[in-house]
Design a protein around this motif. Structure first.
Motif, mmCIF file in Angstrom:
data_model
loop_
_atom_site.group_PDB
_atom_site.id
_atom_site.type_symbol
_atom_site.label_atom_id
_atom_site.label_comp_id
_atom_site.label_asym_id
_atom_site.label_seq_id
_atom_site.Cartn_x
_atom_site.Cartn_y
_atom_site.Cartn_z
ATOM 1 N N GLN B 6 0.675 -1.105 0.092
ATOM 2 C CA GLN B 6 -0.542 0.128 -0.210
ATOM 3 C C GLN B 6 0.843 1.376 0.507
ATOM 4 O O GLN B 6 1.805 1.537 0.827
ATOM 5 C CB GLN B 6 -0.862 0.253 0.914
ATOM 6 N N GLU B 20 -5.434 9.938 -2.808
ATOM 7 C CA GLU B 20 -5.851 9.065 -3.414
ATOM 8 C C GLU B 20 -4.718 7.530 -2.690
ATOM 9 O O GLU B 20 -3.576 8.126 -3.029
ATOM 10 C CB GLU B 20 -4.557 8.754 -5.020
ATOM 11 N N ARG B 22 -3.162 3.484 -2.679
ATOM 12 C CA ARG B 22 -3.035 2.509 -3.895
ATOM 13 C C ARG B 22 -2.250 1.059 -3.004
ATOM 14 O O ARG B 22 -2.116 1.191 -2.023
ATOM 15 C CB ARG B 22 -1.629 2.991 -4.934
ATOM 16 N N CYS B 23 -3.405 0.252 -3.845
ATOM 17 C CA CYS B 23 -2.769 -1.086 -3.293
ATOM 18 C C CYS B 23 -2.378 -2.298 -4.376
ATOM 19 O O CYS B 23 -3.477 -1.634 -5.191
ATOM 20 C CB CYS B 23 -4.186 -1.834 -2.124
ATOM 21 N N ASP B 24 -1.317 -2.426 -4.454
ATOM 22 C CA ASP B 24 -1.202 -3.407 -4.943
ATOM 23 C C ASP B 24 -0.907 -5.044 -4.375
ATOM 24 O O ASP B 24 -0.581 -5.140 -3.103
ATOM 25 C CB ASP B 24 0.337 -2.990 -5.416
ATOM 26 N N ARG B 69 -10.601 -0.392 -9.768
ATOM 27 C CA ARG B 69 -9.265 -1.762 -9.666
ATOM 28 C C ARG B 69 -9.497 -2.115 -11.295
ATOM 29 O O ARG B 69 -10.023 -2.559 -12.503
ATOM 30 C CB ARG B 69 -9.925 -3.192 -8.935
ATOM 31 N N VAL B 74 -3.653 -3.737 -9.374
ATOM 32 C CA VAL B 74 -4.066 -2.671 -8.424
ATOM 33 C C VAL B 74 -5.526 -1.959 -8.609
ATOM 34 O O VAL B 74 -5.778 -1.530 -9.667
ATOM 35 C CB VAL B 74 -3.049 -1.896 -9.565
ATOM 36 N N SER B 75 -5.890 -1.564 -7.454
ATOM 37 C CA SER B 75 -6.750 -1.158 -6.870
ATOM 38 C C SER B 75 -6.807 0.914 -6.675
ATOM 39 O O SER B 75 -5.758 0.442 -6.548
ATOM 40 C CB SER B 75 -7.283 -0.939 -5.922
ATOM 41 N N THR B 76 -7.328 2.286 -6.106
ATOM 42 C CA THR B 76 -7.011 2.947 -6.432
ATOM 43 C C THR B 76 -7.881 3.100 -5.275
ATOM 44 O O THR B 76 -9.208 3.021 -5.826
ATOM 45 C CB THR B 76 -6.723 4.000 -6.933
#
Lengths: 112, 116
Positions: B6, B20, B22-24, B69, B74-76
């Protein structure tokens, strides 16, 4: 409202003692999970118990599940200073299991 | 990657600004979750993705919150016009499978958001 509620909110024990915490929930579940969170960190999965199981062990952890009482307990035996953390139960309702609901957690402090 | 990543780990912003997060997720995990944790509280479910789709957005606190996503990876999470009550740790988790029966969630370290 949150599905799982842990009890007690906080627990302080001496190293070597056992720690027991409980979780109560409201609706039918597929499974119940316990997680640990060290201060300032993310959650780490400890154990998952399915609705058709009554007891499960993993190392020094013992989890019980009583679906008739809608409750679960987590026992940590022979506690260590490294067990100091917050412990959360998480439940997924049968109707929408993806939405894991977490309680407010039990904060465990293990004194050396 | 080895785990859920994250970013940023910490974000301080002024009220009214957009942020924003971010999540990977772990490679190959189809399910992705966002939770919010306020100080000393439990986790509040925000949104769940299965692949790129979000079957349930009901946990988003207001229309200032949105998430997407892309590429099943990846999701934001975007918060517009931040308010002080948005201050919290935002946790992302991924799971090998989601849907009817949820298994183990793998969590990131979280993004701590402070709105001044």
């Amino acid at each position: 409202s949150q599905q799982g509620e842990e009890d007690p909110q906080a627990l302080s024990i001496q190293e070597g003692e056992n720690a027991t915490m409980n979780c109560s929930y409201k609706t039918s579940i597929n499974n119940l999970q316990w997680y640990r969170q060290n201060s300032g960190r993310g959650l780490v999965h400890l154990i998952l118990i399915r609705s058709n199981e009554r007891e499960k062990h993993s190392g020094r952890l013992r989890v019980t599940l009583d679906t008739s009482k809608k409750s679960s307990s987590l026992l940590i035996t022979a506690s260590r200073a490294a067990d100091t953390a917050s412990y959360f139960c998480a439940t997924g309702r049968r109707s929408n299991d993806y939405k894991l609901s977490f309680g407010a957690g039990t904060t465990v402090t293990v004194r050396a | 990657g080895a785990g859920v990543s994250q970013s940023p780990s910490n974000k301080v912003t002024e009220k009214g600004k957009d942020v924003e997060l971010r999540c990977d997720p772990i490679s190959g995990h189809t399910a992705l979750y966002w939770y919010r944790q306020s100080l000393g509280q439990g986790l509040e479910f925000l949104i769940y993705f299965q692949g790129n789709s979000a079957p349930d957005k009901s946990g988003l606190p207001s229309d200032r919150f949105s998430a997407e996503r892309t590429g099943g990876s990846v999701s934001t999470l975007t918060i517009q016009r931040t308010q002080q009550e948005d201050s919290a740790v935002y946790l992302c988790a991924s799971s090998l499978e989601g849907g009817r029966v949820t298994g183990e969630l793998f969590f990131g370290e979280g993004s701590r958001l402070t709105v001044l």
